[in-house]
Design a protein around this motif. Structure first.
Motif, PDB file in Angstrom:
ATOM      1  N   VAL A  66      12.149  45.157  32.346  1.00 34.55           N
ATOM      2  CA  VAL A  66      11.517  46.465  32.540  1.00 34.55           C
ATOM      3  C   VAL A  66      10.387  46.663  31.522  1.00 34.55           C
ATOM      4  CG1 VAL A  66      11.861  48.963  32.369  1.00 34.55           C
ATOM      5  CG2 VAL A  66      13.520  47.555  33.594  1.00 34.55           C
ATOM      6  N   LEU A  67      10.671  46.376  30.251  1.00 35.60           N
ATOM      7  CA  LEU A  67       9.648  46.514  29.212  1.00 35.60           C
ATOM      8  C   LEU A  67       8.506  45.515  29.437  1.00 35.60           C
ATOM      9  CD1 LEU A  67      11.906  46.980  26.054  1.00 35.60           C
ATOM     10  CD2 LEU A  67      10.496  48.713  27.181  1.00 35.60           C
ATOM     11  N   LEU A  68       8.855  44.331  29.906  1.00 33.23           N
ATOM     12  CA  LEU A  68       7.829  43.331  30.191  1.00 33.23           C
ATOM     13  C   LEU A  68       6.866  43.825  31.263  1.00 33.23           C
ATOM     14  CD1 LEU A  68       6.846  40.350  29.768  1.00 33.23           C
ATOM     15  CD2 LEU A  68       8.328  39.755  31.697  1.00 33.23           C
ATOM     16  N   VAL A  69       7.404  44.372  32.336  1.00 33.31           N
ATOM     17  CA  VAL A  69       6.556  44.879  33.418  1.00 33.31           C
ATOM     18  C   VAL A  69       5.707  46.055  32.931  1.00 33.31           C
ATOM     19  CG1 VAL A  69       6.584  46.027  35.669  1.00 33.31           C
ATOM     20  CG2 VAL A  69       8.075  44.067  35.262  1.00 33.31           C
ATOM     21  N   PHE A  70       6.285  46.917  32.095  1.00 31.83           N
ATOM     22  CA  PHE A  70       5.524  48.054  31.555  1.00 31.83           C
ATOM     23  C   PHE A  70       4.317  47.562  30.751  1.00 31.83           C
ATOM     24  CE2 PHE A  70       4.704  51.091  28.075  1.00 31.83           C
ATOM     25  CZ  PHE A  70       4.321  52.184  28.841  1.00 31.83           C
ATOM     26  N   MET A  71       4.542  46.565  29.894  1.00 32.50           N
ATOM     27  CA  MET A  71       3.434  46.011  29.100  1.00 32.50           C
ATOM     28  C   MET A  71       2.402  45.352  30.003  1.00 32.50           C
ATOM     29  SD  MET A  71       3.718  46.623  25.859  1.00 32.50           S
ATOM     30  CE  MET A  71       4.293  48.256  26.330  1.00 32.50           C
ATOM     31  N   ARG A  72       2.871  44.740  31.099  1.00 36.32           N
ATOM     32  CA  ARG A  72       1.954  44.116  32.048  1.00 36.32           C
ATOM     33  C   ARG A  72       1.076  45.157  32.733  1.00 36.32           C
ATOM     34  NH1 ARG A  72      -1.121  39.807  32.844  1.00 36.32           N
ATOM     35  NH2 ARG A  72      -1.348  39.240  35.035  1.00 36.32           N
ATOM     36  N   VAL A  73       1.650  46.312  33.041  1.00 41.50           N
ATOM     37  CA  VAL A  73       0.869  47.399  33.634  1.00 41.50           C
ATOM     38  C   VAL A  73      -0.224  47.865  32.666  1.00 41.50           C
ATOM     39  CG1 VAL A  73       0.961  49.809  34.383  1.00 41.50           C
ATOM     40  CG2 VAL A  73       2.684  48.187  35.189  1.00 41.50           C
ATOM     41  N   ILE A  74       0.119  48.006  31.391  1.00 47.45           N
ATOM     42  CA  ILE A  74      -0.868  48.402  30.387  1.00 47.45           C
ATOM     43  C   ILE A  74      -1.976  47.353  30.297  1.00 47.45           C
ATOM     44  CG2 ILE A  74      -1.233  48.930  27.942  1.00 47.45           C
ATOM     45  CD1 ILE A  74       0.335  51.042  29.495  1.00 47.45           C
ATOM     46  N   GLN A  75      -1.591  46.076  30.334  1.00 46.11           N
ATOM     47  CA  GLN A  75      -2.594  45.016  30.360  1.00 46.11           C
ATOM     48  C   GLN A  75      -3.535  45.169  31.555  1.00 46.11           C
ATOM     49  OE1 GLN A  75      -0.573  41.168  30.314  1.00 46.11           O
ATOM     50  NE2 GLN A  75      -1.268  40.848  28.222  1.00 46.11           N
ATOM     51  N   GLY A  76      -2.955  45.463  32.717  1.00 45.49           N
ATOM     52  CA  GLY A  76      -3.764  45.604  33.925  1.00 45.49           C
ATOM     53  C   GLY A  76      -4.761  46.737  33.826  1.00 45.49           C
ATOM     54  N   ILE A  77      -4.329  47.869  33.277  1.00 46.70           N
ATOM     55  CA  ILE A  77      -5.235  49.014  33.105  1.00 46.70           C
ATOM     56  C   ILE A  77      -6.381  48.638  32.176  1.00 46.70           C
ATOM     57  CG2 ILE A  77      -5.414  51.339  32.129  1.00 46.70           C
ATOM     58  CD1 ILE A  77      -2.559  51.840  33.150  1.00 46.70           C
ATOM     59  N   ALA A  78      -6.052  47.928  31.096  1.00 48.73           N
ATOM     60  CA  ALA A  78      -7.077  47.556  30.121  1.00 48.73           C
ATOM     61  C   ALA A  78      -8.096  46.587  30.708  1.00 48.73           C
ATOM     62  CB  ALA A  78      -6.420  46.946  28.886  1.00 48.73           C
ATOM     63  N   VAL A  79      -7.623  45.527  31.379  1.00 44.02           N
ATOM     64  CA  VAL A  79      -8.563  44.548  31.926  1.00 44.02           C
ATOM     65  C   VAL A  79      -9.346  45.149  33.093  1.00 44.02           C
ATOM     66  CG1 VAL A  79      -7.162  43.394  33.714  1.00 44.02           C
ATOM     67  CG2 VAL A  79      -8.764  42.064  32.352  1.00 44.02           C
ATOM     68  N   GLY A  80      -8.761  46.139  33.778  1.00 46.29           N
ATOM     69  CA  GLY A  80      -9.483  46.828  34.841  1.00 46.29           C
ATOM     70  C   GLY A  80     -10.694  47.577  34.323  1.00 46.29           C
ATOM     71  N   GLY A  81     -10.620  48.040  33.086  1.00 46.56           N
ATOM     72  CA  GLY A  81     -11.764  48.727  32.486  1.00 46.56           C
ATOM     73  C   GLY A  81     -12.724  47.801  31.776  1.00 46.56           C
ATOM     74  N   GLU A  82     -12.260  46.629  31.389  1.00 48.17           N
ATOM     75  CA  GLU A  82     -13.077  45.701  30.594  1.00 48.17           C
ATOM     76  C   GLU A  82     -14.169  45.033  31.412  1.00 48.17           C
ATOM     77  OE1 GLU A  82     -14.737  42.980  27.974  1.00 48.17           O
ATOM     78  OE2 GLU A  82     -13.451  44.687  27.494  1.00 48.17           O
ATOM     79  N   TRP A  83     -13.787  44.443  32.537  1.00 56.26           N
ATOM     80  CA  TRP A  83     -14.731  43.578  33.249  1.00 56.26           C
ATOM     81  C   TRP A  83     -16.004  44.315  33.647  1.00 56.26           C
ATOM     82  CZ3 TRP A  83     -17.010  43.742  38.029  1.00 56.26           C
ATOM     83  CH2 TRP A  83     -17.724  42.596  38.403  1.00 56.26           C
ATOM     84  N   GLY A  84     -15.855  45.480  34.282  1.00 60.48           N
ATOM     85  CA  GLY A  84     -17.027  46.197  34.767  1.00 60.48           C
ATOM     86  C   GLY A  84     -17.990  46.531  33.647  1.00 60.48           C
ATOM     87  N   GLY A  85     -17.460  47.063  32.547  1.00 60.23           N
ATOM     88  CA  GLY A  85     -18.318  47.427  31.430  1.00 60.23           C
ATOM     89  C   GLY A  85     -18.988  46.229  30.800  1.00 60.23           C
ATOM     90  N   ALA A  86     -18.264  45.124  30.658  1.00 63.81           N
ATOM     91  CA  ALA A  86     -18.805  43.937  29.988  1.00 63.81           C
ATOM     92  C   ALA A  86     -19.974  43.341  30.763  1.00 63.81           C
ATOM     93  CB  ALA A  86     -17.700  42.898  29.799  1.00 63.81           C
ATOM     94  N   VAL A  87     -19.822  43.171  32.074  1.00 63.08           N
ATOM     95  CA  VAL A  87     -20.901  42.558  32.846  1.00 63.08           C
ATOM     96  C   VAL A  87     -22.064  43.529  33.026  1.00 63.08           C
ATOM     97  CG1 VAL A  87     -19.327  40.987  34.025  1.00 63.08           C
ATOM     98  CG2 VAL A  87     -19.909  43.156  35.099  1.00 63.08           C
ATOM     99  N   LEU A  88     -21.773  44.839  33.085  1.00 60.76           N
ATOM    100  CA  LEU A  88     -22.850  45.819  33.248  1.00 60.76           C
ATOM    101  C   LEU A  88     -23.709  45.910  31.997  1.00 60.76           C
ATOM    102  CD1 LEU A  88     -21.286  48.827  35.187  1.00 60.76           C
ATOM    103  CD2 LEU A  88     -22.448  46.797  36.049  1.00 60.76           C
ATOM    104  N   MET A  89     -23.097  45.795  30.835  1.00 58.49           N
ATOM    105  CA  MET A  89     -23.888  45.859  29.600  1.00 58.49           C
ATOM    106  C   MET A  89     -24.936  44.754  29.591  1.00 58.49           C
ATOM    107  SD  MET A  89     -23.059  48.401  27.607  1.00 58.49           S
ATOM    108  CE  MET A  89     -23.051  48.206  25.839  1.00 58.49           C
ATOM    109  N   ALA A  90     -24.560  43.549  30.000  1.00 60.53           N
ATOM    110  CA  ALA A  90     -25.520  42.445  30.050  1.00 60.53           C
ATOM    111  C   ALA A  90     -26.526  42.652  31.173  1.00 60.53           C
ATOM    112  CB  ALA A  90     -24.786  41.118  30.228  1.00 60.53           C
ATOM    113  N   ALA A  91     -26.050  43.041  32.360  1.00 63.87           N
ATOM    114  CA  ALA A  91     -26.943  43.215  33.508  1.00 63.87           C
ATOM    115  C   ALA A  91     -27.957  44.328  33.261  1.00 63.87           C
ATOM    116  CB  ALA A  91     -26.127  43.513  34.761  1.00 63.87           C
ATOM    117  N   GLU A  92     -27.519  45.417  32.654  1.00 60.22           N
ATOM    118  CA  GLU A  92     -28.416  46.562  32.438  1.00 60.22           C
ATOM    119  C   GLU A  92     -29.359  46.360  31.262  1.00 60.22           C
ATOM    120  OE1 GLU A  92     -25.701  50.117  34.422  1.00 60.22           O
ATOM    121  OE2 GLU A  92     -25.742  49.909  32.243  1.00 60.22           O
TER     122      GLU A  92
END
Length: 466
Positions: free
Chosen positions: A120-146
């Motif tokens: 249960v705790l493992l899945v919870f931490m995995r969800v937090i990871q998912g939220i974080a990486v969901g916000g990372e990719w878009g911002g990272a590639v946009l900073m370079a593209a823009e």
């Protein structure tokens, strides 16, 4: 002098944006993909030890889905504030959340210690990871593209190159840990070391990221006409681009998850040593870093659609070659299967995606639109390993896995060909003023002829100036 200083500053910020994007996604995907590799090698024995080996493998790979399902939520949350407040702050926050979550995974008690609470705790931490990486990719590639004024495909692809780089780093550290101790020691405590190492990477990444400025295009958009509800603007003004971006990415993510996660478990279960499979994956990921950058650069010359279609089409064919090569029992053919599949064909597809997703949406809600399309399609990657493990378990062979991969690749080709080619236009010229208008107003679009003339005029002026 002022103009020279401004150009120098712009180039410096572009370099910082590229380095920050590359390091950031490397660290984020180190954490995210480390979990994927560990789920194929360790978690079935540590967190699902009460199940049979086959069911434990399915359950362990199934936890991957929690992180992938959470990725669109992260894209919406970080995209909203990234479009309205600050690209940079959201990137700093996403990196911090990922680093903390991954470090905590390295400290989790096992099933033998606390029973059902462990998974249960493992899945919870995995969800937090998912939220974080969901916000990372878009911002990272946009900073370079823009920040880029030319060769946008190349510079943005550094953000995508961080994904295989993170895979190299995570598999290399897992390899070192597993090779330096017995299998029993690795299962007992050695697997925790790579997760605890996330704390060190977090500090390194933040040092670079905190020096970055906001892209001028973004600051101008926020001052002139900020989007009040970026998600609503994306759904209202660009539903077609959003739908096509999801279809374009789902085949990639299913193929990526198959080649980097499912294949590990499949090869180990078919007689290969864990170390041998990790070495093959590390080799293919090194190739993928280089190939991703080459494909991103080539997309500036030959177009985004051509590179994506070529990679997806080739991978559809390779999906039927992949498993027979592994079933041969030959280490050389295992390496060939993974290097060609992940290192070359998948990278040809992946390299241009960073710039392509950025080009599909206006500046005012680009973070939300690009993140949402990319991360919704990523759900397929989270579901694929567990689903494919079940398919192989019940069908007795991997043929159906190859068929599903091929069909999804063909769907992605259809979606990318339905998009217009965007590589030769600046970000400002990609969307008309009507499309990029404030969400409060809903003006009628200009007649096609006038819009086309205005766009052609803008392109001609820029070419004359250059």
């Amino acid at each position: 002098m002022g103009t020279t200083a401004a150009v120098k500053s712009q180039r410096q910020q572009l370099r910082l944006a590229v380095v920050s994007g590359y390091l950031g996604t490397t660290i984020e995907y180190y954490d995210f993909l480390l979990y994927a590799t560990a789920s194929a090698l360790v978690f079935d024995k540590v967190f699902f030890s009460d199940l049979s080996p086959a069911l434990a493998t399915i359950a362990s790979l199934g936890t991957l889905a929690a992180g992938y399902i959470a990725r669109p939520l992260g894209g919406v949350i970080f995209g909203h504030f990234g479009d309205r407040v600050s690209r940079k702050r959201m990137l700093v926050l996403s990196m911090t959340i990922m680093g903390v979550a991954s470090t905590l995974i390295g400290l989790l008690p096992t099933y033998a210690s606390i029973g059902a609470w462990a998974p249960v705790l493992l899945v919870f931490m995995r969800v937090i990871q998912g939220i974080a990486v969901g916000g990372e990719w878009g911002g990272a590639v946009l900073m370079a593209a823009e920040h880029a004024t030319s060769r946008r495909g190349l510079w943005a692809s550094f953000g995508n190159a961080g994904a295989p780089s993170g895979m190299v780093l995570s598999t290399a550290i897992l390899t070192l840990c597993s090779g330096a101790m017995s299998n029993a020691e690795f299962i007992s405590w050695g697997w925790r070391i790579p997760f605890l190492f996330s704390a060190v990477l977090l500090v390194i990444g933040l040092v670079v990221r905190l020096r970055l400025d906001e892209p001028p295009a973004f600051t101008g958009a926020v001052k002139s006409a900020p989007s009040r509800l970026p998600l609503l603007d994306v759904l209202r003004h660009h539903p077609k681009n959003l739908a096509l971006s999801i279809g374009m990415g789902v085949g990639y993510f299913v193929s990526q998850a198959t080649l980097t996660t499912f294949v590990i478990a499949y090869a180990v279960n078919h007689g290969f040593e864990r170390q041998t499979v990790l070495n093959a994956l590390t080799t293919s990921s090194v190739v993928a870093v280089i190939a991703t950058l080459i494909a991103g650069g080539l997309s500036d010359r030959f177009g985004r659609r051509a590179l994506v279609a070529a990679g997806a089409g080739s991978l559809a064919i390779w999906s039927f070659v992949l498993f027979p090569l592994i079933d041969s029992g030959s280490t050389a053919l295992l390496v060939l299967a993974v290097v060609v599949g992940q290192g070359i064909l998948l990278s040809c597809w992946f390299g241009p995606l960073a710039a392509l997703y950025a080009e599909l949406f206006p500046t005012r809600y680009r973070y939300t639109g690009a993140s949402l399309g990319f991360q919704v399609s990523a759900i397929g990657g989270g579901l694929a390993p567990g689903v494919f493990a079940s398919v192989v378990s019940f069908s007795g062979g991997p043929l159906m896995v190859s068929i599903i991969m091929a069909v999804l690749c063909l769907i992605s080709i259809g979606c990318v060909l339905a998009l217009r080619e965007t590589s030769r236009l600046s970000l400002d010229d990609l969307h008309t003023p009507a499309t990029d208008a404030a969400s409060a107003s809903d003006p009628l679009p200009a007649p096609p002829g006038l819009a086309g003339d205005a766009q052609a005029e803008a392109i001609l002026r820029r070419e004359v100036q250059q």
